[in-house]
Motif scaffolding. Structure first.
Motif, PDB file in Angstrom:
ATOM      1  N   MET A   1       9.784  15.162  13.874  1.00 42.25           N
ATOM      2  CA  MET A   1       8.467  15.355  13.259  1.00 42.25           C
ATOM      3  C   MET A   1       8.207  14.214  12.282  1.00 42.25           C
ATOM      4  O   MET A   1       9.038  13.918  11.420  1.00 42.25           O
ATOM      5  N   LYS A   2       7.053  13.583  12.422  1.00 39.78           N
ATOM      6  CA  LYS A   2       6.651  12.510  11.516  1.00 39.78           C
ATOM      7  C   LYS A   2       5.643  13.065  10.508  1.00 39.78           C
ATOM      8  O   LYS A   2       4.597  13.595  10.894  1.00 39.78           O
ATOM      9  N   ILE A   3       5.980  12.924   9.241  1.00 36.16           N
ATOM     10  CA  ILE A   3       5.139  13.461   8.166  1.00 36.16           C
ATOM     11  C   ILE A   3       4.587  12.308   7.333  1.00 36.16           C
ATOM     12  O   ILE A   3       5.324  11.398   6.952  1.00 36.16           O
ATOM     13  N   LEU A   4       3.302  12.376   7.060  1.00 31.13           N
ATOM     14  CA  LEU A   4       2.659  11.427   6.147  1.00 31.13           C
ATOM     15  C   LEU A   4       2.197  12.199   4.917  1.00 31.13           C
ATOM     16  O   LEU A   4       1.486  13.198   5.034  1.00 31.13           O
ATOM     17  N   VAL A   5       2.610  11.735   3.738  1.00 34.00           N
ATOM     18  CA  VAL A   5       2.214  12.380   2.492  1.00 34.00           C
ATOM     19  C   VAL A   5       1.280  11.443   1.736  1.00 34.00           C
ATOM     20  O   VAL A   5       1.637  10.297   1.433  1.00 34.00           O
ATOM     21  N   CYS A   6       0.086  11.919   1.428  1.00 33.48           N
ATOM     22  CA  CYS A   6      -0.926  11.125   0.729  1.00 33.48           C
ATOM     23  C   CYS A   6      -0.711  11.262  -0.777  1.00 33.48           C
ATOM     24  O   CYS A   6      -0.682  12.375  -1.307  1.00 33.48           O
ATOM     25  N   ILE A   7      -0.546  10.132  -1.436  1.00 30.61           N
ATOM     26  CA  ILE A   7      -0.197  10.112  -2.853  1.00 30.61           C
ATOM     27  C   ILE A   7      -1.343   9.501  -3.666  1.00 30.61           C
ATOM     28  O   ILE A   7      -1.785   8.392  -3.395  1.00 30.61           O
ATOM     29  N   SER A   8      -1.789  10.235  -4.676  1.00 29.95           N
ATOM     30  CA  SER A   8      -2.766   9.702  -5.627  1.00 29.95           C
ATOM     31  C   SER A   8      -2.045   9.238  -6.879  1.00 29.95           C
ATOM     32  O   SER A   8      -1.086   9.858  -7.339  1.00 29.95           O
ATOM     33  N   HIS A   9      -2.528   8.152  -7.441  1.00 25.90           N
ATOM     34  CA  HIS A   9      -1.981   7.506  -8.644  1.00 25.90           C
ATOM     35  C   HIS A   9      -2.914   7.899  -9.788  1.00 25.90           C
ATOM     36  O   HIS A   9      -4.024   7.391  -9.898  1.00 25.90           O
ATOM     37  N   GLN A  53      15.182  19.718   8.739  1.00 34.45           N
ATOM     38  CA  GLN A  53      14.776  19.604  10.137  1.00 34.45           C
ATOM     39  C   GLN A  53      14.792  18.163  10.659  1.00 34.45           C
ATOM     40  O   GLN A  53      14.378  17.918  11.789  1.00 34.45           O
ATOM     41  N   GLY A  54      15.236  17.228   9.845  1.00 36.61           N
ATOM     42  CA  GLY A  54      15.331  15.850  10.308  1.00 36.61           C
ATOM     43  C   GLY A  54      14.017  15.115  10.423  1.00 36.61           C
ATOM     44  O   GLY A  54      13.913  14.128  11.160  1.00 36.61           O
ATOM     45  N   ALA A  55      12.996  15.568   9.698  1.00 41.57           N
ATOM     46  CA  ALA A  55      11.694  14.890   9.732  1.00 41.57           C
ATOM     47  C   ALA A  55      11.794  13.530   9.051  1.00 41.57           C
ATOM     48  O   ALA A  55      12.668  13.290   8.217  1.00 41.57           O
ATOM     49  N   THR A  56      10.904  12.637   9.431  1.00 41.96           N
ATOM     50  CA  THR A  56      10.764  11.365   8.711  1.00 41.96           C
ATOM     51  C   THR A  56       9.540  11.473   7.811  1.00 41.96           C
ATOM     52  O   THR A  56       8.519  12.054   8.199  1.00 41.96           O
ATOM     53  N   VAL A  57       9.644  10.902   6.607  1.00 41.34           N
ATOM     54  CA  VAL A  57       8.590  11.060   5.603  1.00 41.34           C
ATOM     55  C   VAL A  57       8.097   9.692   5.151  1.00 41.34           C
ATOM     56  O   VAL A  57       8.872   8.873   4.650  1.00 41.34           O
ATOM     57  N   THR A  58       6.803   9.469   5.323  1.00 41.46           N
ATOM     58  CA  THR A  58       6.139   8.261   4.848  1.00 41.46           C
ATOM     59  C   THR A  58       5.116   8.661   3.795  1.00 41.46           C
ATOM     60  O   THR A  58       4.417   9.664   3.964  1.00 41.46           O
ATOM     61  N   VAL A  59       5.042   7.908   2.718  1.00 42.69           N
ATOM     62  CA  VAL A  59       4.014   8.155   1.701  1.00 42.69           C
ATOM     63  C   VAL A  59       2.981   7.039   1.774  1.00 42.69           C
ATOM     64  O   VAL A  59       3.296   5.901   2.120  1.00 42.69           O
ATOM     65  N   VAL A  60       1.733   7.375   1.464  1.00 44.29           N
ATOM     66  CA  VAL A  60       0.645   6.399   1.542  1.00 44.29           C
ATOM     67  C   VAL A  60      -0.277   6.560   0.343  1.00 44.29           C
ATOM     68  O   VAL A  60      -0.495   7.671  -0.149  1.00 44.29           O
ATOM     69  N   ASN A  61      -0.783   5.432  -0.112  1.00 42.52           N
ATOM     70  CA  ASN A  61      -1.730   5.423  -1.222  1.00 42.52           C
ATOM     71  C   ASN A  61      -2.797   4.379  -0.946  1.00 42.52           C
ATOM     72  O   ASN A  61      -2.518   3.333  -0.365  1.00 42.52           O
ATOM     73  N   ALA A  76      11.997   6.984  -4.316  1.00 42.85           N
ATOM     74  CA  ALA A  76      13.199   7.400  -5.034  1.00 42.85           C
ATOM     75  C   ALA A  76      13.433   8.897  -4.919  1.00 42.85           C
ATOM     76  O   ALA A  76      14.576   9.368  -4.909  1.00 42.85           O
ATOM     77  N   ILE A  77      12.362   9.656  -4.813  1.00 40.89           N
ATOM     78  CA  ILE A  77      12.484  11.099  -4.642  1.00 40.89           C
ATOM     79  C   ILE A  77      13.057  11.434  -3.269  1.00 40.89           C
ATOM     80  O   ILE A  77      13.752  12.435  -3.099  1.00 40.89           O
ATOM     81  N   GLY A  78      12.786  10.565  -2.273  1.00 45.83           N
ATOM     82  CA  GLY A  78      13.378  10.826  -0.959  1.00 45.83           C
ATOM     83  C   GLY A  78      12.563  10.412   0.243  1.00 45.83           C
ATOM     84  O   GLY A  78      13.023  10.558   1.374  1.00 45.83           O
ATOM     85  N   ALA A  79      11.338   9.897   0.038  1.00 41.80           N
ATOM     86  CA  ALA A  79      10.548   9.429   1.180  1.00 41.80           C
ATOM     87  C   ALA A  79      11.248   8.235   1.836  1.00 41.80           C
ATOM     88  O   ALA A  79      11.974   7.482   1.193  1.00 41.80           O
ATOM     89  N   ASP A  80      11.032   8.049   3.137  1.00 41.06           N
ATOM     90  CA  ASP A  80      11.709   6.996   3.896  1.00 41.06           C
ATOM     91  C   ASP A  80      11.021   5.646   3.778  1.00 41.06           C
ATOM     92  O   ASP A  80      11.679   4.605   3.754  1.00 41.06           O
ATOM     93  N   GLY A 107       0.802   7.755  14.374  1.00 45.49           N
ATOM     94  CA  GLY A 107       1.207   8.868  15.222  1.00 45.49           C
ATOM     95  C   GLY A 107       1.878  10.001  14.468  1.00 45.49           C
ATOM     96  O   GLY A 107       2.882  10.562  14.928  1.00 45.49           O
ATOM     97  N   TYR A 108       1.317  10.371  13.327  1.00 45.05           N
ATOM     98  CA  TYR A 108       1.929  11.412  12.505  1.00 45.05           C
ATOM     99  C   TYR A 108       1.562  12.804  13.017  1.00 45.05           C
ATOM    100  O   TYR A 108       0.443  13.038  13.482  1.00 45.05           O
ATOM    101  N   ASP A 109       2.526  13.719  12.905  1.00 40.55           N
ATOM    102  CA  ASP A 109       2.317  15.102  13.346  1.00 40.55           C
ATOM    103  C   ASP A 109       1.736  15.978  12.243  1.00 40.55           C
ATOM    104  O   ASP A 109       0.946  16.881  12.502  1.00 40.55           O
ATOM    105  N   LEU A 110       2.164  15.701  11.016  1.00 35.41           N
ATOM    106  CA  LEU A 110       1.777  16.530   9.878  1.00 35.41           C
ATOM    107  C   LEU A 110       1.377  15.625   8.723  1.00 35.41           C
ATOM    108  O   LEU A 110       2.117  14.710   8.363  1.00 35.41           O
ATOM    109  N   VAL A 111       0.195  15.885   8.175  1.00 41.06           N
ATOM    110  CA  VAL A 111      -0.299  15.122   7.026  1.00 41.06           C
ATOM    111  C   VAL A 111      -0.390  16.071   5.841  1.00 41.06           C
ATOM    112  O   VAL A 111      -1.109  17.074   5.888  1.00 41.06           O
TER     113      VAL A 111
END
Length: 248
Positions: A1-9, A53-61, A76-80, A107-111
């Motif tokens: 599972m590919k996860i994208l996490v949207c980060i606000s500054h 679950q072995g997901a990969t995590v990408t953060v975006v801003n 540093a928290i753990g995103a790849d 191609g992310y599965d979960l945002v």
């Protein structure tokens, strides 16, 4: 599972807020910026999916180079890996369109995102992002489980909570409850050191119209001084409530 996490500054909630240039621009001098708290809850849930679950995590801003320290904290928290769209986040629609391009190309599965940012409190981006992508959308999410391509979520509604099921791909607007506050991660030395070597990709924005612009900022009116009344002086209290506060 590919996860994208949207980060606000966003500014730390303890920062003193001021405006400049005729109250049309936010004054960043002396302001400490942090990961938007709602986004941090969603990021922590994404890290849980990575560990369990072995997901990969990408953060975006979407932002300038000054936001990279916030992205590095997420690493540093753990995103790849991290992505920064090199643009000034002028409004919610602009941000959602930039994020939609990242999702389409990745191609992310979960945002995952926060339901709203704590600077402008617009609450627009997750819903518009889902609309641009044609993904299902769950807002005010307080619980999320993923089993293969099936999901079960708990979201806050007026007067209670609602449990719903669905399928990936999905956009989620998370909040406190998607993980407990005690589960939030504090970067340790190992995480900080590893974050330095993780990929941080800078993308140029796609061309899009800006739908809105800031005309002026205005601070709330200052609170009036508190008047202390002796508990023995009921007549003075009644007089002030009647003639000054005009509540009786």
């Amino acid at each position: 599972m590919k996860i994208l996490v949207c980060i606000s500054h966003v500014p730390d909630t303890t920062s003193k807020i001021n405006f400049t240039n005729g109250d049309t621009e936010f004054d960043t001098n002396g302001v400490q910026f942090v990961i938007n708290p709602n986004d941090e809850y969603s990021l922590t849930r994404a890290i849980w999916f990575k560990e369990k679950q072995g997901a990969t995590v990408t953060v975006v801003n979407v932002g300038g180079a000054d936001t990279e320290a916030t992205l590095r904290k997420a690493l540093a928290i753990g995103a790849d890996e991290a992505i920064r769209v090199n643009a000034n986040p002028t409004d919610g629609m602009f941000v959602a369109k930039q994020l939609a391009e990242v999702v389409k190309n990745g191609g992310y599965d979960l945002v995952l995102a926060g339901k709203e940012s704590l600077d402008y409190n617009g609450g627009m981006v997750p819903g518009m992002l889902a609309a641009y992508l044609g993904f299902d959308f769950i807002n005010s999410c307080e619980g999320l489980e993923v089993d293969g391509t099936s999901i079960k979520a708990i979201r806050q509604i007026d007067g209670g909570k609602e449990t719903i099921s669905g399928n990936l791909p999905l956009v989620v607007g998370g909040q406190k409850g998607i993980v407990d506050e005690k589960d939030l991660r504090i970067p340790n030395m190992r995480g900080i050191m590893s974050a330095r070597s993780k990929a941080l990709t800078v993308l140029e924005p796609v061309a899009t119209d800006v739908a809105t612009k800031v005309v002026k900022f205005e601070k709330p009116a200052a609170k009036s001084a508190c008047k202390m009344i002796s508990p023995d002086n009921i007549d003075e209290l009644i007089n002030l409530l009647h003639n000054e506060a005009k509540v009786i």
